[in-house]
Motif scaffolding. Structure first.
Motif, PDB file in Angstrom:
ATOM      1  N   ARG A 240       0.820  -1.213   0.000  1.00 59.15           N
ATOM      2  CA  ARG A 240       0.000   0.000   0.000  1.00 59.15           C
ATOM      3  C   ARG A 240       0.860   1.273   0.000  1.00 59.15           C
ATOM      4  O   ARG A 240       0.379   2.354  -0.363  1.00 59.15           O
ATOM      5  N   TYR A 288       1.501  -4.797  11.057  1.00 60.25           N
ATOM      6  CA  TYR A 288       0.534  -3.891  10.428  1.00 60.25           C
ATOM      7  C   TYR A 288      -0.035  -4.490   9.147  1.00 60.25           C
ATOM      8  O   TYR A 288      -1.258  -4.525   8.949  1.00 60.25           O
ATOM      9  N   HIS A 291      -2.176  -7.571   9.769  1.00 59.69           N
ATOM     10  CA  HIS A 291      -3.487  -7.182  10.289  1.00 59.69           C
ATOM     11  C   HIS A 291      -4.449  -6.846   9.146  1.00 59.69           C
ATOM     12  O   HIS A 291      -5.657  -7.115   9.241  1.00 59.69           O
ATOM     13  N   HIS A 292      -3.894  -6.269   8.068  1.00 58.78           N
ATOM     14  CA  HIS A 292      -4.724  -5.893   6.920  1.00 58.78           C
ATOM     15  C   HIS A 292      -4.734  -6.978   5.827  1.00 58.78           C
ATOM     16  O   HIS A 292      -5.216  -6.711   4.715  1.00 58.78           O
ATOM     17  N   GLU A 294      -2.277  -8.066   4.114  1.00 58.74           N
ATOM     18  CA  GLU A 294      -1.501  -7.547   2.987  1.00 58.74           C
ATOM     19  C   GLU A 294      -0.009  -7.874   3.107  1.00 58.74           C
ATOM     20  O   GLU A 294       0.815  -7.282   2.410  1.00 58.74           O
TER      21      GLU A 294
END
Length: 471
Positions: A240, A288, A291-292, A294
């Motif tokens: 991202r 992080y 968690h997504h 990704e």
């Protein structure tokens, strides 16, 4: 007249600037005025203090003079209308005045363009920090912006130190040497065009000489960078963070005891504090992105700026003298100590084998690229097509003084830093250290990291887990 032209590296920070990605940096210092005479510092006291230090840095009074179509690199010239109060602002946090409001306030200020027609710095004094945990009541912050064309990490630290004192009585923190020469007024159009013509005429000759001098280094660098089948040995996974960056910047921060980072470092023989910083960031990124849903299979890749100054050019000299080191982050490894050991081995090999040659080569080449060509290439690179293939994020570690500093008698408590992003590189983690602590400053954009507070929690948990594993 002393004509001072920007170096190629300084000028590139002007060429890559866009409306969405401004290329200034910002230092955020939080002060406790209880140590000042009378326990209070007024805004006019701060202005008077800055006025007393103007003569020790050329950054304060010089502005840019750019040539049409960037035919040659810009010049520094004296600002004939310089007024220190034009560069100093004053405000208060809106209610409730807590940490979240402080971060939002800083991000909005950082997102505003600077006045490019004046000397490229300003200071914003922020009061109303009374509801921030761990900050004494009555404290205030000073957010100082300086354009990256005028300063890099090492010279920024010197710039801030030159404004600081070592005690509440006002003893300068470093030896201050007054400027010996002035930048000079704007040169005539005929003068700069003649110089630009000569510079552009000599560029191909100078570049050919550089290429011949470094030809073995170029061959070895290509051989190390490419695998035997011609493919890249290190891939950069898409995340991202590898998206275009909006003008709406976000900021968060946390801080740790420097002794704890050193304790972790000592547990992994041969590791450095910077390795520990990279390991903490790796763990936070892993949590992080996981968690997504990704988290990529391949390690993320960070670019870490490296101070390239030598004895001939110290930090007291403004401008940029930096190279960069590309570091794979073992975000695909679950064990925190294993991540640290992998980073330790990687950075040792990178520093020894790769960064020195390639950094010197690119610095030497950039000196001889015509300004108009460099401006065009810089804008093309800043578009994001190439940056997203280089890395996923920036991580910068700038060591600072490990003793208390003061300004106007007020004690400096904590220091944070903010730096520019680029399309395709939408995350910057700055880790300045000061007086026994290190702060982690997180810079991103709202669209890329809307839950930036959660990422700060990920950094806190990564640090806690690594410290527990090491001790």
């Amino acid at each position: 007249m002393n004509m001072q032209q920007l170096s190629a590296q300084d000028a590139q920070f002007l060429y890559i600037e866009t409306g969405n990605n401004l290329t200034h940096v910002m230092g955020v210092n939080i002060y406790d005025p209880s140590t000042a005479p009378g326990g209070k510092v007024r805004f006019k006291d701060i202005i008077r203090h800055i006025e007393g230090r103007l003569k020790y840095s050329p950054v304060f009074k010089r502005r840019l003079m750019r040539l049409p179509l960037d035919f040659d690199h810009p010049y520094w010239v004296e600002d004939e209308y310089f007024d220190v109060e034009h560069h100093m602002f004053h405000g208060r946090l809106p209610k409730p005045g807590d940490w979240r409001q402080f971060c939002i306030h800083l991000a909005r200020h950082f997102s505003r363009p600077m006045d490019m027609n004046r000397p490229l710095w300003d200071m914003y004094v922020i009061e109303g920090l009374d509801r921030i945990k761990g900050i004494p009541k009555g404290s205030y912050a000073i957010a100082t912006r300086v354009h990256h064309a005028a300063i890099d990490g090492a010279s920024a630290m010197h710039f801030f130190s030159a404004l600081s004192d070592r005690d509440p009585e006002g003893t300068p923190a470093i030896d201050l040497v007054p400027l010996t020469g002035e930048t000079g007024p704007s040169p005539s159009t005929v003068t700069v065009l003649n110089r630009a013509f000569v510079s552009n005429l000599q560029s191909p000759v100078k570049m050919a000489s550089t290429l011949l001098k470094f030809s073995p280094a170029i061959f070895n660098s290509i051989r190390k960078t490419l695998g035997s089948d011609g493919s890249k040995s290190t891939t950069v996974p898409f995340t991202r963070f590898n998206q275009p960056v909006s003008p709406h910047k976000m900021f968060e921060g946390t801080r740790f005891d420097l002794d704890d980072l050193k304790r972790i470092k000592d547990h992994a023989g041969g590791a450095t504090v910077n390795d520990v910083v990279l390991a903490i960031c790796s763990g936070a990124l892993r949590r992080y992105l996981d968690h997504h849903d990704e988290l990529p299979d391949d390690p993320l890749v960070a670019i870490a700026p490296v101070n390239a100054r030598n004895r001939g050019r110290g930090a007291e000299d403004p401008g940029n003298n930096i190279s960069a080191m590309s570091v794979p982050l073992p975000t695909n490894v679950s064990d925190p100590l294993e991540r640290l050991l992998i980073i330790r081995d990687t950075t040792q090999q990178t520093k020894a084998a790769k960064s020195g040659i390639s950094a010197r080569l690119m610095t030497d080449l950039s000196k001889h690229v015509p300004a108009a060509t460099m401006a065009g290439v810089a804008r093309l690179v800043a578009g994001g097509r190439f940056t997203s293939r280089l890395c996923n994020l920036f991580i910068s570690n700038v060591p600072g003084p490990q003793h208390a500093l003061y300004m106007n008698g007020a004690k400096l408590l904590h220091t944070y830093g903010m730096a520019p992003l680029a399309d395709g590189m939408g995350l910057f983690i700055a880790t300045p250290s000061y007086n026994g602590e290190m702060t982690f400053s997180i810079i991103s954009s709202r669209e890329i990291m809307p839950d930036i507070e959660f990422f700060r929690e990920c950094i806190d948990e990564s640090f806690t887990g690594l410290l527990a594993a090491a001790t």
